[in-house]
Scaffold this motif. Structure first.
Motif, mmCIF file in Angstrom:
data_model
loop_
_atom_site.group_PDB
_atom_site.id
_atom_site.type_symbol
_atom_site.label_atom_id
_atom_site.label_comp_id
_atom_site.label_asym_id
_atom_site.label_seq_id
_atom_site.Cartn_x
_atom_site.Cartn_y
_atom_site.Cartn_z
ATOM 1 N N ARG A 92 -61.411 -84.228 -30.779
ATOM 2 C CA ARG A 92 -60.174 -84.840 -30.291
ATOM 3 C C ARG A 92 -59.572 -84.040 -29.141
ATOM 4 O O ARG A 92 -59.092 -84.599 -28.156
ATOM 5 C CB ARG A 92 -59.180 -84.969 -31.451
ATOM 6 C CG ARG A 92 -59.657 -86.007 -32.474
ATOM 7 C CD ARG A 92 -59.103 -85.739 -33.868
ATOM 8 N NE ARG A 92 -57.665 -85.905 -33.948
ATOM 9 C CZ ARG A 92 -56.953 -85.668 -35.061
ATOM 10 N NH1 ARG A 92 -57.549 -85.268 -36.167
ATOM 11 N NH2 ARG A 92 -55.663 -85.842 -35.068
ATOM 12 N N GLU B 286 -56.031 -87.423 -23.506
ATOM 13 C CA GLU B 286 -55.348 -88.610 -24.055
ATOM 14 C C GLU B 286 -55.399 -89.758 -23.043
ATOM 15 O O GLU B 286 -55.476 -90.927 -23.423
ATOM 16 C CB GLU B 286 -53.903 -88.258 -24.420
ATOM 17 C CG GLU B 286 -53.834 -87.295 -25.609
ATOM 18 C CD GLU B 286 -52.420 -86.889 -26.004
ATOM 19 O OE1 GLU B 286 -51.442 -87.541 -25.591
ATOM 20 O OE2 GLU B 286 -52.299 -85.890 -26.734
ATOM 21 N N ARG B 287 -55.344 -89.404 -21.771
ATOM 22 C CA ARG B 287 -55.359 -90.464 -20.741
ATOM 23 C C ARG B 287 -55.789 -89.858 -19.397
ATOM 24 O O ARG B 287 -55.364 -88.756 -19.058
ATOM 25 C CB ARG B 287 -53.942 -91.032 -20.588
ATOM 26 C CG ARG B 287 -53.821 -92.312 -19.803
ATOM 27 C CD ARG B 287 -52.397 -92.868 -19.851
ATOM 28 N NE ARG B 287 -51.957 -93.201 -21.189
ATOM 29 C CZ ARG B 287 -51.116 -92.464 -21.921
ATOM 30 N NH1 ARG B 287 -50.588 -91.356 -21.437
ATOM 31 N NH2 ARG B 287 -50.789 -92.817 -23.145
ATOM 32 N N GLU C 119 -53.850 -86.502 -18.491
ATOM 33 C CA GLU C 119 -52.887 -86.219 -19.563
ATOM 34 C C GLU C 119 -53.704 -85.763 -20.760
ATOM 35 O O GLU C 119 -54.270 -86.568 -21.491
ATOM 36 C CB GLU C 119 -52.039 -87.463 -19.825
ATOM 37 C CG GLU C 119 -51.221 -87.796 -18.567
ATOM 38 C CD GLU C 119 -50.265 -88.970 -18.700
ATOM 39 O OE1 GLU C 119 -49.233 -88.962 -17.996
ATOM 40 O OE2 GLU C 119 -50.535 -89.893 -19.495
ATOM 41 N N SER D 80 -53.027 -83.315 -23.494
ATOM 42 C CA SER D 80 -52.514 -83.213 -24.867
ATOM 43 C C SER D 80 -50.992 -83.254 -24.873
ATOM 44 O O SER D 80 -50.342 -82.500 -24.144
ATOM 45 C CB SER D 80 -52.963 -81.889 -25.497
ATOM 46 O OG SER D 80 -52.261 -81.665 -26.700
ATOM 47 N N SER D 81 -50.448 -84.118 -25.715
ATOM 48 C CA SER D 81 -48.987 -84.149 -25.888
ATOM 49 C C SER D 81 -48.629 -83.703 -27.298
ATOM 50 O O SER D 81 -47.585 -84.076 -27.827
ATOM 51 C CB SER D 81 -48.445 -85.561 -25.620
ATOM 52 O OG SER D 81 -49.043 -86.479 -26.520
ATOM 53 N N TYR E 155 -46.679 -83.842 -21.388
ATOM 54 C CA TYR E 155 -47.743 -83.253 -20.568
ATOM 55 C C TYR E 155 -47.101 -82.435 -19.457
ATOM 56 O O TYR E 155 -46.142 -82.877 -18.831
ATOM 57 C CB TYR E 155 -48.601 -84.339 -19.925
ATOM 58 C CG TYR E 155 -49.044 -85.416 -20.871
ATOM 59 C CD1 TYR E 155 -50.037 -85.173 -21.819
ATOM 60 C CD2 TYR E 155 -48.464 -86.687 -20.828
ATOM 61 C CE1 TYR E 155 -50.435 -86.173 -22.696
ATOM 62 C CE2 TYR E 155 -48.861 -87.686 -21.694
ATOM 63 C CZ TYR E 155 -49.842 -87.429 -22.632
ATOM 64 O OH TYR E 155 -50.228 -88.409 -23.491
ATOM 65 N N THR F 14 -53.111 -76.686 -21.787
ATOM 66 C CA THR F 14 -52.689 -77.057 -23.138
ATOM 67 C C THR F 14 -52.465 -75.808 -23.989
ATOM 68 O O THR F 14 -51.459 -75.686 -24.695
ATOM 69 C CB THR F 14 -53.769 -77.963 -23.771
ATOM 70 O OG1 THR F 14 -53.904 -79.122 -22.947
ATOM 71 C CG2 THR F 14 -53.402 -78.370 -25.188
ATOM 72 N N MET G 93 -51.226 -81.350 -34.055
ATOM 73 C CA MET G 93 -52.037 -82.578 -34.100
ATOM 74 C C MET G 93 -52.193 -83.057 -35.539
ATOM 75 O O MET G 93 -52.064 -84.256 -35.828
ATOM 76 C CB MET G 93 -53.434 -82.301 -33.509
ATOM 77 C CG MET G 93 -53.452 -82.185 -32.002
ATOM 78 S SD MET G 93 -55.020 -81.500 -31.403
ATOM 79 C CE MET G 93 -56.144 -82.817 -31.810
#
Ligand code: NDP
Length: 449
Positions: free
Chosen positions: A47, A52-53, A77, A79-80, A85, A108, A443
């Motif tokens: 993951r 993420e994007r 983007e 990891s939030s 971000y 991150t 997470m």
């Protein structure tokens, strides 16, 4: 090769900088995975290496001759998990998805180390600001922001200066962001001091790097005063690393840009640094001019056909690579060691190759990865956001004091994590482990999203 490295090699072949950044973290966190079986069960590695994007976009702009030019823009983007971000915004011809994914991945963990609630991201373009007029840079920034503004915001994604993006670019980008969004919020950091910026933000990555180095040296009862230091680069991070070193009594003898480097045996003092700042930030000239201004200096052209960089062959106690990724290789590492080096502190992002890092660690050189050592930049970006939301400006001394505390905390966190997982004094492992655990725990708390 671990499963995760195989996966990213297959899924994203050719992304060598990204693979390098992931490999370094994976090597450090093996003991953490062994002690926490739920991390493997929850597939946290699969993951965490998948952004993420990712957005890529066309950036068309007009040059001064009226020609249409097109560059490619990116927004990663990553990891939030622990906050919006946040990360580097880079303009350089070498920019591609691999470089920005490596920056976002590193960011991150770096952001997690700062203790501030910030996730990881990166954005940028293969646009080359060098040699462009201010008008061209403005038109490019406006076109770039016409797309980027859909993705960023004070609570979503907050880009910050990096290579090729300084006060001028952030100004043009912010102007366009404000116009399109019709709001004045801290969606970018590195803003001008009169319109939402923080005192000490321009200095933060460099000053923080020196504060971190001083903490490391103190573990061996060494002070910075009187020590000869090699610094590469002559941009934001290099200038402020050199500035703080000079202030603390060290002797800085080198600076560079992509065309070559200067060696000033007499030391680069405050006045000479003021000249460098004017040369680089206002005149946008080349470091070669320094040798014309100060004739006792030796200037050496960059020779990319060599398999080493002569800048790292000078005798010194400390080295601060502050230019770009992979600028110190195994040969440079041996040259540094043969010339008395005791500390290598990464001001830039991933400036040492994995082979160089291994050599430093084997030879007991104090070595700090950029994730920890240059985290001062993002830390003060975080403080800029705090000031923006409070709608006030702290004094420079206040910000600097907070920066020093944050760098000391990061230093101690790295040492603590390294010790806890069986590699005392290994700042690389310490930074990776502490950052990783914080992000992964967040997470897991937030479920499979
Ligand atoms: P700048 O654009 O201000 O300066 C970059 C310097 O590095 C310039 O001297 C440039 O020379 C040189 N350089 C860039 N690319 C190359 C290359 N491929 N080969 C040789 N020299 C090169 O950038 P910053 O000082 O902001 O950033 C430098 C490093 O620090 C980057 O790795 C960045 O990720 C990292 N960093 C920056 C932070 C910040 O707040 N700005 C925060 C944390 C990390 P030239 O002018 O010839 O291109």
């Amino acid at each position: 090769m671990t499963d995760i490295i195989r996966t990213i090699n297959t899924r994203d072949p050719g992304e060598k900088e990204f693979h390098q950044a992931v490999q370094e973290v994976i090597e450090s966190i093996k003991p953490v995975l062994d002690q926490n079986p739920q991390y493997r069960q929850e597939a946290v590695l699969d993951r965490i290496v998948e952004p993420e994007r990712i957005t890529t976009f066309r950036v068309p702009w007009l040059d001064d001759q009226g020609n249409v030019r097109v560059n490619r823009g990116f927004n990663i983007e990553m990891s939030s998990a622990i906050g919006p971000y946040k990360g580097a915004l880079r303009y350089h011809p070498s920019v591609n998805q691999s470089i920005l994914k490596f920056l976002a991945f590193e960011q991150t963990f770096k952001n997690a180390l700062t203790t501030l609630p910030l996730g990881g991201g990166a954005s940028g373009s293969d646009f080359e600001p060098k040699g462009k007029s201010d008008d061209e840079v403005m038109r490019f920034c406006q076109s770039f922001m016409a797309e980027l503004f859909h993705h960023i915001g004070a609570n979503t994604d907050i880009p910050a200066p990096d290579i090729g993006v300084g006060a001028r670019e952030i100004g043009y980008l912010f102007g366009m962001f404000k116009k399109l969004s019709n709001e004045f919020t801290g969606a970018l950091t590195g803003k001008g001091i009169n319109w939402g910026g923080s005192l000490i933000r321009p200095q933060a990555a460099g000053y923080g790097c020196v504060y971190f180095a001083a903490e490391m040296l103190a573990t061996r009862n060494i002070g910075l005063e009187g020590q000869t230091c090699l610094v590469s680069g002559s941009g934001n991070v290099a200038q402020h690393t050199a500035e703080k070193l000079v202030e603390l009594g060290a002797r800085v003898v080198t600076l560079s840009d992509s065309s070559g480097y200067i060696y000033d045996a007499g030391g680069i003092d405050r006045d000479k640094l003021a000249y460098v700042k004017h040369l680089k930030n206002i005149r946008r000239g080349r470091i070669k001019d320094y040798a014309e201004k100060y004739p006792s200096t030796v200037y050496t052209n960059a020779d990319y056909s060599l398999d080493y960089n002569p800048l790292w062959s000078h005798r010194a106690v400390c080295a601060f690579p502050c230019a770009t990724q992979n600028e110190i290789n195994d040969k440079d590492a041996y040259n540094l060691i043969n010339n008395n080096i005791k500390l290598v502190c990464e001001g830039a992002s991933m400036p040492c190759t994995p082979e160089a890092v291994d050599i430093f660690l084997e030879r007991n050189v104090l070595f700090a990865s950029g994730k920890a050592a240059n985290a001062g930049g993002v830390a003060v970006s975080g403080l800029e956001l705090v000031q923006n939301s409070m709608r006030l400006n702290w004094m420079g001394e206040e910000v600097d004091k907070r920066l020093q505390i944050i760098m000391k905390d990061i230093h101690n966190t790295c040492l603590g994590a390294a010790e806890q997982y069986g590699t005392p004094g290994n700042y690389v492992n310490g930074a990776n482990i502490a950052g990783f655990v914080k992000v992964v725990e967040a997470m897991l708390d937030q479920g499979l999203v």
